[in-house]
Design a protein around this motif. Structure first.
Motif, PDB file in Angstrom:
ATOM      1  N   VAL A 186       4.028  15.796  -8.299  1.00 48.61           N
ATOM      2  CA  VAL A 186       5.014  14.713  -8.181  1.00 48.61           C
ATOM      3  C   VAL A 186       4.845  13.979  -6.854  1.00 48.61           C
ATOM      4  O   VAL A 186       4.833  12.739  -6.807  1.00 48.61           O
ATOM      5  CB  VAL A 186       6.443  15.271  -8.320  1.00 48.61           C
ATOM      6  N   VAL A 187       4.698  14.732  -5.767  1.00 49.39           N
ATOM      7  CA  VAL A 187       4.522  14.108  -4.452  1.00 49.39           C
ATOM      8  C   VAL A 187       3.240  13.283  -4.417  1.00 49.39           C
ATOM      9  O   VAL A 187       3.217  12.141  -3.920  1.00 49.39           O
ATOM     10  CB  VAL A 187       4.507  15.184  -3.346  1.00 49.39           C
ATOM     11  N   ALA A 188       2.155  13.857  -4.950  1.00 48.20           N
ATOM     12  CA  ALA A 188       0.882  13.130  -4.969  1.00 48.20           C
ATOM     13  C   ALA A 188       0.975  11.877  -5.831  1.00 48.20           C
ATOM     14  O   ALA A 188       0.483  10.808  -5.450  1.00 48.20           O
ATOM     15  CB  ALA A 188      -0.232  14.047  -5.473  1.00 48.20           C
ATOM     16  N   ASP A 189       1.624  11.991  -6.995  1.00 50.94           N
ATOM     17  CA  ASP A 189       1.755  10.836  -7.882  1.00 50.94           C
ATOM     18  C   ASP A 189       2.564   9.717  -7.232  1.00 50.94           C
ATOM     19  O   ASP A 189       2.231   8.535  -7.367  1.00 50.94           O
ATOM     20  CB  ASP A 189       2.416  11.249  -9.197  1.00 50.94           C
ATOM     21  N   VAL A 190       3.626  10.092  -6.536  1.00 48.93           N
ATOM     22  CA  VAL A 190       4.460   9.076  -5.884  1.00 48.93           C
ATOM     23  C   VAL A 190       3.664   8.345  -4.802  1.00 48.93           C
ATOM     24  O   VAL A 190       3.678   7.109  -4.723  1.00 48.93           O
ATOM     25  CB  VAL A 190       5.726   9.719  -5.288  1.00 48.93           C
ATOM     26  N   GLN A 191       2.959   9.095  -3.984  1.00 49.50           N
ATOM     27  CA  GLN A 191       2.189   8.473  -2.905  1.00 49.50           C
ATOM     28  C   GLN A 191       1.034   7.641  -3.466  1.00 49.50           C
ATOM     29  O   GLN A 191       0.753   6.535  -2.983  1.00 49.50           O
ATOM     30  CB  GLN A 191       1.657   9.542  -1.952  1.00 49.50           C
ATOM     31  N   MET A 192       0.370   8.161  -4.485  1.00 53.39           N
ATOM     32  CA  MET A 192      -0.729   7.418  -5.092  1.00 53.39           C
ATOM     33  C   MET A 192      -0.223   6.166  -5.804  1.00 53.39           C
ATOM     34  O   MET A 192      -0.883   5.118  -5.777  1.00 53.39           O
ATOM     35  CB  MET A 192      -1.486   8.319  -6.069  1.00 53.39           C
ATOM     36  N   SER A 193       0.939   6.264  -6.437  1.00 53.47           N
ATOM     37  CA  SER A 193       1.504   5.098  -7.120  1.00 53.47           C
ATOM     38  C   SER A 193       1.855   4.001  -6.121  1.00 53.47           C
ATOM     39  O   SER A 193       1.659   2.808  -6.388  1.00 53.47           O
ATOM     40  CB  SER A 193       2.752   5.501  -7.911  1.00 53.47           C
ATOM     41  N   TRP A 194       2.371   4.393  -4.963  1.00 55.34           N
ATOM     42  CA  TRP A 194       2.694   3.421  -3.930  1.00 55.34           C
ATOM     43  C   TRP A 194       1.433   2.716  -3.434  1.00 55.34           C
ATOM     44  O   TRP A 194       1.413   1.490  -3.283  1.00 55.34           O
ATOM     45  CB  TRP A 194       3.409   4.110  -2.778  1.00 55.34           C
ATOM     46  N   GLN A 195       0.372   3.489  -3.213  1.00 53.31           N
ATOM     47  CA  GLN A 195      -0.881   2.881  -2.778  1.00 53.31           C
ATOM     48  C   GLN A 195      -1.493   2.020  -3.885  1.00 53.31           C
ATOM     49  O   GLN A 195      -2.026   0.938  -3.620  1.00 53.31           O
ATOM     50  CB  GLN A 195      -1.877   3.952  -2.347  1.00 53.31           C
ATOM     51  N   ALA A 196      -1.405   2.496  -5.125  1.00 50.25           N
ATOM     52  CA  ALA A 196      -1.941   1.716  -6.240  1.00 50.25           C
ATOM     53  C   ALA A 196      -1.208   0.387  -6.379  1.00 50.25           C
ATOM     54  O   ALA A 196      -1.823  -0.654  -6.643  1.00 50.25           O
ATOM     55  CB  ALA A 196      -1.833   2.520  -7.537  1.00 50.25           C
ATOM     56  N   TRP A 197       0.100   0.414  -6.181  1.00 44.90           N
ATOM     57  CA  TRP A 197       0.876  -0.823  -6.272  1.00 44.90           C
ATOM     58  C   TRP A 197       0.482  -1.797  -5.169  1.00 44.90           C
ATOM     59  O   TRP A 197       0.379  -3.010  -5.398  1.00 44.90           O
ATOM     60  CB  TRP A 197       2.361  -0.494  -6.182  1.00 44.90           C
ATOM     61  N   ARG A 198       0.231  -1.280  -3.976  1.00 46.64           N
ATOM     62  CA  ARG A 198      -0.176  -2.148  -2.868  1.00 46.64           C
ATOM     63  C   ARG A 198      -1.561  -2.738  -3.119  1.00 46.64           C
ATOM     64  O   ARG A 198      -1.809  -3.912  -2.838  1.00 46.64           O
ATOM     65  CB  ARG A 198      -0.155  -1.363  -1.556  1.00 46.64           C
ATOM     66  N   PHE A 199      -2.481  -1.917  -3.656  1.00 46.77           N
ATOM     67  CA  PHE A 199      -3.795  -2.438  -4.021  1.00 46.77           C
ATOM     68  C   PHE A 199      -3.665  -3.494  -5.120  1.00 46.77           C
ATOM     69  O   PHE A 199      -4.353  -4.512  -5.104  1.00 46.77           O
ATOM     70  CB  PHE A 199      -4.703  -1.303  -4.493  1.00 46.77           C
ATOM     71  N   GLN A 200      -2.805  -3.208  -6.081  1.00 44.74           N
ATOM     72  CA  GLN A 200      -2.595  -4.146  -7.180  1.00 44.74           C
ATOM     73  C   GLN A 200      -2.076  -5.483  -6.655  1.00 44.74           C
ATOM     74  O   GLN A 200      -2.496  -6.557  -7.113  1.00 44.74           O
ATOM     75  CB  GLN A 200      -1.590  -3.553  -8.173  1.00 44.74           C
ATOM     76  N   LYS A 201      -1.206  -5.426  -5.699  1.00 46.60           N
ATOM     77  CA  LYS A 201      -0.629  -6.642  -5.138  1.00 46.60           C
ATOM     78  C   LYS A 201      -1.641  -7.393  -4.287  1.00 46.60           C
ATOM     79  O   LYS A 201      -1.667  -8.634  -4.288  1.00 46.60           O
ATOM     80  CB  LYS A 201       0.598  -6.279  -4.293  1.00 46.60           C
ATOM     81  N   ALA A 202      -2.499  -6.658  -3.575  1.00 42.93           N
ATOM     82  CA  ALA A 202      -3.451  -7.299  -2.668  1.00 42.93           C
ATOM     83  C   ALA A 202      -4.679  -7.836  -3.393  1.00 42.93           C
ATOM     84  O   ALA A 202      -5.151  -8.938  -3.096  1.00 42.93           O
ATOM     85  CB  ALA A 202      -3.882  -6.306  -1.579  1.00 42.93           C
ATOM     86  N   ARG A 203      -5.220  -7.051  -4.341  1.00 41.22           N
ATOM     87  CA  ARG A 203      -6.472  -7.440  -4.983  1.00 41.22           C
ATOM     88  C   ARG A 203      -6.339  -7.724  -6.472  1.00 41.22           C
ATOM     89  O   ARG A 203      -7.301  -8.129  -7.110  1.00 41.22           O
ATOM     90  CB  ARG A 203      -7.527  -6.348  -4.782  1.00 41.22           C
ATOM     91  N   GLY A 204      -5.162  -7.481  -7.021  1.00 44.90           N
ATOM     92  CA  GLY A 204      -4.977  -7.718  -8.448  1.00 44.90           C
ATOM     93  C   GLY A 204      -5.440  -6.578  -9.323  1.00 44.90           C
ATOM     94  O   GLY A 204      -5.399  -6.678 -10.552  1.00 44.90           O
ATOM     95  N   PHE A 205      -5.885  -5.483  -8.712  1.00 45.57           N
ATOM     96  CA  PHE A 205      -6.364  -4.339  -9.494  1.00 45.57           C
ATOM     97  C   PHE A 205      -6.392  -3.102  -8.615  1.00 45.57           C
ATOM     98  O   PHE A 205      -6.655  -3.173  -7.416  1.00 45.57           O
ATOM     99  CB  PHE A 205      -7.769  -4.597 -10.035  1.00 45.57           C
ATOM    100  N   SER A 206      -6.113  -1.950  -9.235  1.00 48.63           N
ATOM    101  CA  SER A 206      -6.253  -0.660  -8.563  1.00 48.63           C
ATOM    102  C   SER A 206      -6.766   0.354  -9.569  1.00 48.63           C
ATOM    103  O   SER A 206      -6.261   0.448 -10.691  1.00 48.63           O
ATOM    104  CB  SER A 206      -4.916  -0.187  -7.979  1.00 48.63           C
ATOM    105  N   SER A 207      -7.786   1.103  -9.164  1.00 53.51           N
ATOM    106  CA  SER A 207      -8.362   2.124 -10.040  1.00 53.51           C
ATOM    107  C   SER A 207      -7.561   3.419 -10.022  1.00 53.51           C
ATOM    108  O   SER A 207      -7.892   4.358 -10.748  1.00 53.51           O
ATOM    109  CB  SER A 207      -9.808   2.408  -9.612  1.00 53.51           C
ATOM    110  N   LEU A 208      -6.512   3.481  -9.195  1.00 58.83           N
ATOM    111  CA  LEU A 208      -5.749   4.727  -9.068  1.00 58.83           C
ATOM    112  C   LEU A 208      -4.859   5.003 -10.275  1.00 58.83           C
ATOM    113  O   LEU A 208      -4.504   6.155 -10.525  1.00 58.83           O
ATOM    114  CB  LEU A 208      -4.881   4.687  -7.804  1.00 58.83           C
TER     115      LEU A 208
END
Length: 324
Positions: free
Chosen positions: A54-76
């Motif tokens: 759960v902790v890993a998923d939350v942190q990875m989801s936050w990073q994935a969302w930031r990548f998604q916002k910055a580049r339009g895509f995240s492989s996470l």
């Protein structure tokens, strides 16, 4: 962008895998390595593993969302879905072990060991992916592969769930999410792109904006400026030859230098310098005129000479021939 300490998660997952491998069967049907007679240990290990995910998923989801916002895509996103589905399947197997033969390896020790390996790959790809020159075309291909992985996972879950069993369906979906990973082709393609850029750099071709390489295929016209933007400001004349038996190479060089020295410029400077080095002095020219976008023409010893490109010379000859 802030990096996730995947190695810490990996070490924690490996530790849980070792403890679970000692106190629980590694595969379904195997005996326990060490029987601790602690029924609560099983629940504690499952709880700790669940909290870790759960902790890993939350942190990875936050990073994935930031990548998604910055580049339009995240492989996470695919990795998050894959590891979550894996743990849910494992937890479900302990609640209702319906397919211990078909899903023999779906145990907590194996699951945590696999998630630890996944975290190590995420640690490596996080560093490489941030440094690699990823193009928009690569991101688009990775996005398509991500959707393809999710579609296969949903299809496998529904098909095998409806025709066989939902545990089997979830196992197929988990495998699709973990195997079809868009990060790897994205990284390998970007690394190949980086190597190509390094090769061009070694050949003294400077790439100021790697993203502009994607537009090369659409270029229809190119403008070359010869005053130092693409080359140095210094021009060098290597040789001057004659194709007319009535003029020697020295005669041609003297005529060319005589015409050029009347107008000046980088080419004139290089040509006059070359003629001096060859022991040939420019012949005095008169009435020198610049022909826009063509060259020069002038009078030397009563004769008119033109200094033009080979293409223009060919056109002049064809015009004279056509006019008789």
């Amino acid at each position: 962008m802030r990096q996730i300490h995947y190695r810490g998660y990996a070490m924690f997952a490996f530790g849980l895998a070792i403890i679970a491998g000692i106190s629980m069967p590694v595969f379904w049907g195997w005996d326990v390595a060490v029987d601790l007679n602690q029924s609560s240990l099983f629940l504690i290990l499952l709880l700790v593993a669940g909290v870790l995910l759960v902790v890993a998923d939350v942190q990875m989801s936050w990073q994935a969302w930031r990548f998604q916002k910055a580049r339009g895509f995240s492989s996470l996103w695919v990795a998050i879905l894959g590891q979550s589905a894996w743990f849910i399947l494992t937890f479900w197997m302990y609640l209702d072990p319906m397919h211990v033969s078909a899903l023999k390896t779906v145990t907590l020790p194996i699951t945590m060991f696999g998630i630890g390996l996944l975290m190590l790959t995420l640690s490596w790809t996080q560093r490489v992916e941030s440094l690699a020159p990823v193009s928009s075309a690569m991101l688009q291909s990775a996005r398509r592969l991500s959707w393809l992985s999710v579609i296969f996972a949903v299809y496998g879950f529904l098909f095998f769930g409806l025709t066989w069993d939902w545990q089997i369906g979830l196992a197929v979906a988990t495998a699709s999410l973990l195997v079809i990973d868009p990060r790897w082709p994205l990284i390998f393609a970007s690394q190949s792109r980086g190597e190509a850029i390094e090769t061009l750099t070694d050949a003294r071709v400077k790439i100021y904006n790697p993203a502009a390489l994607d537009q090369i295929k659409d270029i229809k016209q190119a403008v070359v400026e010869k005053t130092g933007v693409l080359t140095s400001r210094q021009l060098t004349v290597y040789n001057v030859d004659s194709i007319d038996d009535n003029y020697s190479a020295q005669d041609v060089l003297g005529i060319m230098a005589g015409l050029e020295q009347e107008v000046g410029g980088l080419y004139a400077e290089a040509l006059v310098t070359y003629s001096h080095n060859q022991g040939v002095y420019p012949i005095q020219a008169e009435n020198v005129e610049v022909i826009p976008l063509v060259g020069l023409q002038g009078t030397i010893q009563g004769d008119t000479y033109m200094l033009v490109s080979a293409t223009m010379h060919y056109r002049i000859i064809m015009s004279i021939t056509a006019n008789g």
